[in-house]
Design a protein around this motif. Structure first.
Motif, short mmCIF file in Angstrom:
data_model
loop_
_atom_site.label_atom_id
_atom_site.label_comp_id
_atom_site.label_asym_id
_atom_site.label_seq_id
_atom_site.Cartn_x
_atom_site.Cartn_y
_atom_site.Cartn_z
N LYS A 5 -45.78 2.05 12.24
CA LYS A 5 -46.10 2.04 10.81
C LYS A 5 -47.60 1.94 10.58
CE LYS A 5 -41.97 0.47 8.39
NZ LYS A 5 -41.41 -0.53 7.46
N LEU A 6 -48.27 1.11 11.36
CA LEU A 6 -49.72 0.97 11.22
C LEU A 6 -50.43 2.29 11.46
CD1 LEU A 6 -50.28 -2.48 12.98
CD2 LEU A 6 -50.52 -1.98 10.54
N VAL A 7 -49.98 3.02 12.46
CA VAL A 7 -50.57 4.34 12.74
C VAL A 7 -50.34 5.29 11.58
CG1 VAL A 7 -50.40 6.38 14.21
CG2 VAL A 7 -50.42 4.10 15.24
N ARG A 8 -49.14 5.28 11.04
CA ARG A 8 -48.81 6.17 9.92
C ARG A 8 -49.63 5.81 8.68
NH1 ARG A 8 -42.19 6.91 10.36
NH2 ARG A 8 -42.24 8.16 12.28
N PHE A 9 -49.77 4.52 8.41
CA PHE A 9 -50.56 4.10 7.26
C PHE A 9 -52.02 4.54 7.41
CE2 PHE A 9 -47.55 0.30 6.34
CZ PHE A 9 -46.65 1.18 5.74
N LYS A 10 -52.53 4.47 8.63
CA LYS A 10 -53.90 4.89 8.90
C LYS A 10 -54.06 6.39 8.64
CE LYS A 10 -57.82 3.05 10.28
NZ LYS A 10 -58.41 1.89 9.59
N SER A 76 -44.58 4.82 4.92
CA SER A 76 -44.08 5.39 6.18
C SER A 76 -43.19 6.60 5.93
CB SER A 76 -43.31 4.33 6.97
OG SER A 76 -42.22 3.82 6.22
N ARG A 77 -42.53 6.64 4.76
CA ARG A 77 -41.73 7.82 4.41
C ARG A 77 -42.64 8.97 3.98
NH1 ARG A 77 -37.22 4.89 0.54
NH2 ARG A 77 -36.28 3.54 2.12
N ILE A 78 -43.56 8.68 3.11
CA ILE A 78 -44.50 9.70 2.64
C ILE A 78 -45.24 10.35 3.80
CG2 ILE A 78 -46.76 9.90 1.51
CD1 ILE A 78 -45.72 8.24 -0.76
N TRP A 79 -45.52 9.58 4.82
CA TRP A 79 -46.25 10.09 5.98
C TRP A 79 -45.57 11.33 6.57
CZ3 TRP A 79 -44.23 10.62 10.89
CH2 TRP A 79 -45.14 10.99 11.88
N LYS A 80 -44.24 11.33 6.61
CA LYS A 80 -43.51 12.46 7.19
C LYS A 80 -43.80 13.75 6.43
CE LYS A 80 -40.54 14.66 9.75
NZ LYS A 80 -40.89 15.03 11.15
N GLY A 81 -43.63 13.72 5.11
CA GLY A 81 -43.89 14.92 4.32
C GLY A 81 -45.34 15.32 4.35
N SER A 82 -46.22 14.34 4.28
CA SER A 82 -47.65 14.59 4.33
C SER A 82 -48.05 15.27 5.64
CB SER A 82 -48.42 13.27 4.17
OG SER A 82 -49.78 13.43 4.51
N SER A 83 -47.52 14.76 6.75
CA SER A 83 -47.85 15.31 8.06
C SER A 83 -47.29 16.72 8.24
CB SER A 83 -47.30 14.40 9.16
OG SER A 83 -47.87 13.12 9.09
N THR A 84 -46.08 16.93 7.72
CA THR A 84 -45.47 18.26 7.81
C THR A 84 -46.30 19.29 7.05
OG1 THR A 84 -43.24 17.34 8.03
CG2 THR A 84 -43.41 19.62 7.30
N ALA A 85 -46.69 18.93 5.82
CA ALA A 85 -47.51 19.84 5.02
C ALA A 85 -48.84 20.14 5.70
CB ALA A 85 -47.73 19.25 3.64
N THR A 86 -49.45 19.12 6.27
CA THR A 86 -50.73 19.30 6.96
C THR A 86 -50.58 20.21 8.17
OG1 THR A 86 -51.53 17.13 6.24
CG2 THR A 86 -52.60 18.10 8.15
N ALA A 87 -49.54 19.95 8.97
CA ALA A 87 -49.31 20.75 10.18
C ALA A 87 -49.06 22.22 9.87
CB ALA A 87 -48.14 20.17 10.97
N GLU A 88 -48.40 22.48 8.73
CA GLU A 88 -48.09 23.86 8.35
C GLU A 88 -49.16 24.50 7.48
OE1 GLU A 88 -44.16 24.33 6.76
OE2 GLU A 88 -43.28 22.94 8.21
#
Length: 220
Positions: A5-10, A76-88
């Protein structure tokens, strides 16, 4: 708090598609989503209680000429969508980390073109009615944020919440109910959603739960 979680928040702190407390834009974003976050004049679509952002990101893929904002308090939930959008490389997606009760602090009158309420907590006890995202309290908050004629979509697996919401909307003189179904995947609107599903929708569907759906707009 776990290391994950700490990594995701960062990462949320560093990712420009996440708007949250502590970032300068957080206090300036109301009325300025197009100017400060998206740098375009495209319509804004908001999903409430977006969770991991599957639906927000899915819609953004289909509609590149619209801007999509997922709202949730769980970083931690938002991180998933945020990371997916960034990766794509999806540029028309952002996430707002805040409590939905505070939504009016972040959207100006008429700033939202379309609103999605997807699989919210049903709060089944009568004493918790005001916490339901389809309750009169929340409807009064959404109404001024929406452009004239802006559509509100509501999906849930919970029959009690759906029937409560449907009865409420049908009783309100300021609501124009555009359609509803107790079995979304056997309805005329199924193909309009391009097969995009949230994690909860997949889970409930696999258990045999029928998905309920309705859409409405506020009368001018």
């Amino acid at each position: 708090m776990s290391r994950k979680k700490l990594v995701r928040f960062k990462e949320n702190e560093a990712n420009p598609n996440v708007v949250q407390e502590g970032k300068e834009i957080f206090e300036k974003i109301k009325g300025n989503w197009n100017k400060l976050q998206f740098q375009n004049d495209n319509p804004i679509v908001v999903e409430l209680a977006c969770g991991r952002g599957e639906f927000t990101v899915g819609l953004a893929r289909v509609y590149p000429n619209q801007n999509f904002i997922g709202v949730d308090i769980k970083g931690s939930r938002i991180w998933k969508g945020s990371s997916t959008a960034t990766a794509e490389g999806i540029q028309n997606v952002s996430f707002l980390r805040t409590q939905i009760e505070l939504l009016e602090r972040f959207f100006e009158k008429g700033e939202i073109s379309e609103l999605w309420i997807t699989f919210p907590d049903p709060f089944p006890r009568d004493g918790d009615e005001k916490r339901r995202l389809t309750s009169p309290r929340f409807l009064e908050m959404y109404k001024p944020m929406l452009k004239d004629g802006g559509t509100v979509h509501f999906k849930t697996d919970n029959t009690g919440l759906f029937d409560y919401s449907l009865e409420l909307f049908q009783s309100r003189e300021d609501v124009d109910l555009l359609g509803h179904t107790h079995d979304f995947y056997q309805s005329e609107w199924k193909d309009d959603h391009f097969g995009i599903q949230t994690r909860y929708e997949k889970m409930f569907s696999e258990k045999g739960e029928k998905i309920k759906y309705l859409k409405f707009k506020f009368k001018g």
